[in-house]
Design a protein around this motif. Structure first.
Motif, PDB file in Angstrom:
ATOM      1  N   ASN A  42       0.775  -1.207   0.122  1.00 42.92           N
ATOM      2  CA  ASN A  42      -0.039   0.171  -0.070  1.00 42.92           C
ATOM      3  C   ASN A  42       0.744   1.330  -0.056  1.00 42.92           C
ATOM      4  N   VAL A  43       0.355   2.369  -0.142  1.00 46.54           N
ATOM      5  CA  VAL A  43       0.875   3.644  -0.309  1.00 46.54           C
ATOM      6  C   VAL A  43       0.787   4.835   0.613  1.00 46.54           C
ATOM      7  N   THR A  44      -0.130   4.304   1.665  1.00 44.32           N
ATOM      8  CA  THR A  44      -0.681   5.422   2.624  1.00 44.32           C
ATOM      9  C   THR A  44       0.506   5.829   3.402  1.00 44.32           C
ATOM     10  N   GLY A  45       1.548   5.008   3.926  1.00 45.05           N
ATOM     11  CA  GLY A  45       2.774   5.435   4.694  1.00 45.05           C
ATOM     12  C   GLY A  45       3.634   6.320   3.822  1.00 45.05           C
ATOM     13  N   HIS A  46       3.840   5.812   2.332  1.00 44.86           N
ATOM     14  CA  HIS A  46       4.733   6.396   1.636  1.00 44.86           C
ATOM     15  C   HIS A  46       4.313   7.839   1.256  1.00 44.86           C
ATOM     16  N   PHE A  47       3.103   8.216   1.154  1.00 42.37           N
ATOM     17  CA  PHE A  47       2.447   9.335   0.917  1.00 42.37           C
ATOM     18  C   PHE A  47       2.942  10.198   1.846  1.00 42.37           C
ATOM     19  N   ALA A  48       2.600   9.789   3.127  1.00 43.25           N
ATOM     20  CA  ALA A  48       2.950  10.611   4.381  1.00 43.25           C
ATOM     21  C   ALA A  48       4.324  11.013   4.542  1.00 43.25           C
ATOM     22  N   LEU A  49       5.177  10.139   4.203  1.00 39.02           N
ATOM     23  CA  LEU A  49       6.830  10.530   4.036  1.00 39.02           C
ATOM     24  C   LEU A  49       6.973  11.345   2.928  1.00 39.02           C
ATOM     25  N   PHE A  50       6.238  11.311   1.886  1.00 41.28           N
ATOM     26  CA  PHE A  50       6.618  12.224   0.593  1.00 41.28           C
ATOM     27  C   PHE A  50       6.042  13.514   0.850  1.00 41.28           C
ATOM     28  N   MET A  51       5.152  13.515   1.499  1.00 39.24           N
ATOM     29  CA  MET A  51       4.612  14.996   1.751  1.00 39.24           C
ATOM     30  C   MET A  51       5.371  15.677   3.008  1.00 39.24           C
ATOM     31  N   ASN A  52       5.870  14.884   3.902  1.00 41.47           N
ATOM     32  CA  ASN A  52       6.989  15.297   4.978  1.00 41.47           C
ATOM     33  C   ASN A  52       8.094  15.962   4.379  1.00 41.47           C
ATOM     34  N   PHE A  57      11.115  21.142   2.032  1.00 38.68           N
ATOM     35  CA  PHE A  57      11.678  21.445   1.011  1.00 38.68           C
ATOM     36  C   PHE A  57      12.938  20.559   0.536  1.00 38.68           C
ATOM     37  N   GLU A  58      12.851  19.125   1.052  1.00 47.66           N
ATOM     38  CA  GLU A  58      13.497  18.194   0.681  1.00 47.66           C
ATOM     39  C   GLU A  58      13.176  17.444  -0.766  1.00 47.66           C
ATOM     40  N   PHE A  59      12.802  18.048  -1.820  1.00 48.67           N
ATOM     41  CA  PHE A  59      12.261  17.479  -2.974  1.00 48.67           C
ATOM     42  C   PHE A  59      12.880  16.245  -3.527  1.00 48.67           C
ATOM     43  N   TRP A  60      14.109  16.116  -3.616  1.00 49.14           N
ATOM     44  CA  TRP A  60      15.170  15.285  -4.166  1.00 49.14           C
ATOM     45  C   TRP A  60      14.809  13.768  -3.448  1.00 49.14           C
ATOM     46  N   LYS A  61      14.941  14.103  -1.823  1.00 48.73           N
ATOM     47  CA  LYS A  61      14.816  12.892  -1.014  1.00 48.73           C
ATOM     48  C   LYS A  61      13.273  12.342  -1.226  1.00 48.73           C
ATOM     49  N   GLY A  62      12.380  13.111  -1.484  1.00 50.47           N
ATOM     50  CA  GLY A  62      11.069  12.623  -1.310  1.00 50.47           C
ATOM     51  C   GLY A  62      10.662  11.891  -2.875  1.00 50.47           C
ATOM     52  N   THR A  63      11.649  12.181  -3.752  1.00 47.11           N
ATOM     53  CA  THR A  63      11.390  11.519  -5.122  1.00 47.11           C
ATOM     54  C   THR A  63      11.116   9.963  -4.907  1.00 47.11           C
ATOM     55  N   ILE A  64      11.938   9.196  -4.106  1.00 46.81           N
ATOM     56  CA  ILE A  64      11.857   7.901  -3.989  1.00 46.81           C
ATOM     57  C   ILE A  64      10.267   7.631  -3.479  1.00 46.81           C
ATOM     58  N   TYR A  65       9.707   8.351  -2.769  1.00 46.00           N
ATOM     59  CA  TYR A  65       8.308   8.103  -2.081  1.00 46.00           C
ATOM     60  C   TYR A  65       7.580   8.180  -3.422  1.00 46.00           C
ATOM     61  N   PHE A  66       7.529   9.108  -4.039  1.00 44.64           N
ATOM     62  CA  PHE A  66       6.831   9.632  -5.099  1.00 44.64           C
ATOM     63  C   PHE A  66       6.973   8.128  -6.257  1.00 44.64           C
ATOM     64  N   LEU A  67       8.141   7.615  -6.569  1.00 38.41           N
ATOM     65  CA  LEU A  67       8.288   6.524  -7.355  1.00 38.41           C
ATOM     66  C   LEU A  67       7.673   5.403  -6.942  1.00 38.41           C
ATOM     67  N   TYR A  68       7.507   5.119  -5.348  1.00 43.18           N
ATOM     68  CA  TYR A  68       6.600   4.093  -4.908  1.00 43.18           C
ATOM     69  C   TYR A  68       5.309   4.429  -5.144  1.00 43.18           C
ATOM     70  N   ILE A  69       4.817   5.481  -4.882  1.00 43.87           N
ATOM     71  CA  ILE A  69       3.331   5.812  -5.163  1.00 43.87           C
ATOM     72  C   ILE A  69       3.153   5.335  -6.786  1.00 43.87           C
TER      73      ILE A  69
END
Length: 250
Positions: A42-52, A57-69
């Motif tokens: 599921n992607v609920t947890g990944h979405f929360a981490l992506f939003m965090n 403003f750590e856009f590059w770090k959040g890219t991996i969670y976007f790819l998971y979603i």
């Protein structure tokens, strides 16, 4: 259980496919988490981490969670696309295609792990999310959105609602239907749990690691071929009865 749709689909069909697919989802979920420390059904947890990460403003770090979603979304899209594309072919069980793709992915990950050191674990996590997206999409379409097997948040929500409805028979007189839905939810939750326990034991207790995914793939294949064999057997039996009836009338 894979073929029946619409009015011909019964609680029995939904229970069969729900128990099998939720058991497989439980195996994939615990195996992915133990190996990669990431949720793979599921992607609920990944979405929360992506939003965090975006909020900080750590856009590059959040890219991996976007790819998971996106991987889960693309799996769901691919499954539905294949079903829609081939559903006009009455001779083809369209749900075979996404199921076989899921089996192939699970087998491939297990086999690769035996011969190669996994240097890019995030890629494997994306593949597992794609596979579970496939599964969640085709079981949703088969059951007309009654069954979902890869995550439990919505299930517990629906179960809580339906349990509360039993206390208000005047507002919800269809007690048997509510009970059947409660039974279905409980089956999915229990088999997801059993799948997780078995998967955890095979992964850690027997040290099978990612080879645990092979069990999930085998269960899917067996259920597919059993369902296809049973369908053909029923068709042959019907033709035999029709010929016998026609011959008697002659």
């Amino acid at each position: 259980m894979f073929r029946h749709q619409g009015k011909s689909r019964t609680l029995k069909h939904n229970l069969r496919i729900a128990t099998i697919l939720s058991f497989v989802a439980g195996i994939v979920n615990v195996t992915g988490f133990l190996e990669f420390k990431q949720l793979t059904t599921n992607v609920t947890g990944h979405f929360a981490l992506f939003m965090n990460d975006v909020a900080q403003f750590e856009f590059w770090k959040g890219t991996i969670y976007f790819l998971y979603i996106f991987s889960f979304l693309f799996g769901s899209f691919s499954s539905s696309f294949l079903i829609e594309k081939f559903k006009e072919n009455k001779k083809l069980n369209v749900f075979v295609l996404p199921t076989l793709i899921e089996c192939l992915l699970l087998f491939s990950i297990a086999i690769i792990s035996n011969y190669e050191v996994i240097k890019y674990p995030d890629v494997i996590v994306c593949i597992l999310l794609f596979a579970t997206g496939l599964q969640n999409s085709f079981v949703t379409k088969i059951s007309n959105a009654v069954v979902r097997t890869t995550h439990l948040t919505g299930l517990f929500t629906d179960l809580g609602i339906e349990l509360s409805q039993l206390f208000f028979p005047k507002s919800h007189p269809n007690k048997e239907k509510i009970k059947s839905m409660i039974k279905l939810r409980v089956y999915i939750i229990c088999f997801f749990f059993f799948g997780g326990i078995i998967g955890g034991y095979l992964y850690s207790g027997l040290d099978l690691k990612l080879n645990t995914l092979i069990l999930g793939a085998i269960i899917l294949l067996i259920s597919l071929f059993y369902d296809d064999f049973r369908y053909k057997l029923i068709r042959v039996n019907r033709k035999y009865k029709q010929r016998k009836k026609y011959g008697t009338q002659q």
